[in-house]
Design a protein around this motif. Sequence first.
Motif, short mmCIF file in Angstrom:
data_model
loop_
_atom_site.label_atom_id
_atom_site.label_comp_id
_atom_site.label_asym_id
_atom_site.label_seq_id
_atom_site.Cartn_x
_atom_site.Cartn_y
_atom_site.Cartn_z
N CYS A 139 -26.73 37.79 6.28
CA CYS A 139 -27.86 38.68 6.54
C CYS A 139 -27.61 40.10 6.06
O CYS A 139 -28.54 40.89 5.97
N GLY B 12 -26.10 41.88 11.26
CA GLY B 12 -24.65 41.67 11.19
C GLY B 12 -23.92 41.78 12.51
O GLY B 12 -22.73 42.05 12.54
N VAL B 13 -24.62 41.53 13.64
CA VAL B 13 -23.93 41.66 14.92
C VAL B 13 -23.83 40.35 15.72
O VAL B 13 -23.03 40.26 16.63
N CYS B 14 -24.63 39.33 15.40
CA CYS B 14 -24.68 38.17 16.30
C CYS B 14 -23.90 36.95 15.82
O CYS B 14 -23.55 36.08 16.60
N GLY B 15 -23.66 36.83 14.52
CA GLY B 15 -22.88 35.71 14.00
C GLY B 15 -23.68 34.47 13.65
O GLY B 15 -23.12 33.49 13.15
N THR B 16 -24.99 34.47 13.90
CA THR B 16 -25.81 33.28 13.65
C THR B 16 -25.75 32.84 12.19
O THR B 16 -25.77 31.65 11.89
N CYS B 17 -25.68 33.79 11.27
CA CYS B 17 -25.84 33.47 9.84
C CYS B 17 -24.51 33.25 9.11
O CYS B 17 -24.50 33.14 7.88
N VAL C 297 -31.01 32.78 10.76
CA VAL C 297 -30.68 34.17 11.05
C VAL C 297 -31.26 34.52 12.41
O VAL C 297 -32.18 33.87 12.89
N SER C 298 -30.69 35.55 13.01
CA SER C 298 -31.20 35.99 14.31
C SER C 298 -31.33 37.51 14.29
O SER C 298 -32.40 38.05 14.08
N CYS C 299 -30.21 38.23 14.48
CA CYS C 299 -30.30 39.70 14.56
C CYS C 299 -30.65 40.35 13.23
O CYS C 299 -31.28 41.40 13.19
N GLU C 300 -30.22 39.73 12.14
CA GLU C 300 -30.38 40.28 10.78
C GLU C 300 -29.77 41.67 10.64
O GLU C 300 -30.17 42.46 9.80
FE1 FES Z 1 -26.91 38.04 13.13
FE2 FES Z 1 -26.43 37.68 10.52
S1 FES Z 1 -28.16 37.08 11.65
S2 FES Z 1 -25.06 38.37 12.01
#
Ligand code: FES
Length: 318
Positions: free
Chosen positions: A305, A270-275, A265-268
């Motif tokens: 996330c 829902g904006v970055c797409g990492t998860c 996870v990164s932004c946690e």
């Molecule tokens: Fe960024 Fe889920 S951690 S969208």
Amino acid sequence: MQDEIITLRVVRRDAHTDEITVIDLAAEDGGELPAFEAGAHIDIHLDDGMIRQYSLSNAPHERHRYRLGVLLDPASRGGSQAVHERMHEGTEVKVSVPRNLFPLDESSPHSVLVGGGIGITPMIAMAYSLQADGRSFELHYCSRSREKAAFIDELEQTFGDALVLHFDDGEPSQRLDIEAVLTDQQPGTHLYVCGPTGFMDWVIGAAQQVGWPKNRVHSEYFSAEVDTSGAAFEVEALASGVTVQVEENMSIAQALKAAGVQVNVSCEEGVCGTCICDVEEGIPDHRDHFLSDEEKADNDQIAVCCSRAKTPRLVIDI
Ligand code: FES
């Protein structure tokens, strides 16, 4: 989605306002950095495992630095505060190579760029790119006041009449009349917007109101409210062989991590797409701002996330 990590150094730090600090990162040996396109961001990896995304705001043809504008956000979960407190001139910083989720459309005859507050940062790189290519654009910068606006001198010197400033504390006539801006634009014009969630929803809503097709409206959320309310459900993590119960006010990522599953996870928010994970069974209740409407309708991916389930059980590929 794990990107290559590189080590850079803070070579310049300027307080543009009482809340916004502008930071230049460069290679330790002063050499060329990986290239980027307008709209790209990097992930900053902070010591304690926090990862935060920042848009690149300098001209994409520059190869000697990445320039970031960092707002000290009192509502943040510590990322912007950590950057303000820990990143000084000379500090070593681990960052991802640039990634672009917010690209310019190459075919557009004209572009309307709208930045609200710190959302101006990707718009600056876009304006540099369009200007370098000799393409038509207008750049609208909305801020609470001139004193709260970063990058002002650079923007005024560089973009001249293409820059339109809108200050909340200014004359009513200079405030952004978004419907007027979006009406009577030439066919094929594209709109790009970045800023606080309410501001973006207002601009995107106005574009819908005046009949802009969705494929000519581009947005990037840099933060969002996360709503994990709703009934509990079960998630089977197929590759890990683990099944968990996701209670109300808990994310799938939190439930899986508590069960020992490694979740990126990164932004946690829902904006970055990492998860993003693939969905094998069940129907997601999408609550992110990353997947497109079409991708959400396919129901074969989920942002773990923040998103939940419409069915009592989800099977995901993690
Ligand atoms: Fe960024 Fe889920 S951690 S969208």
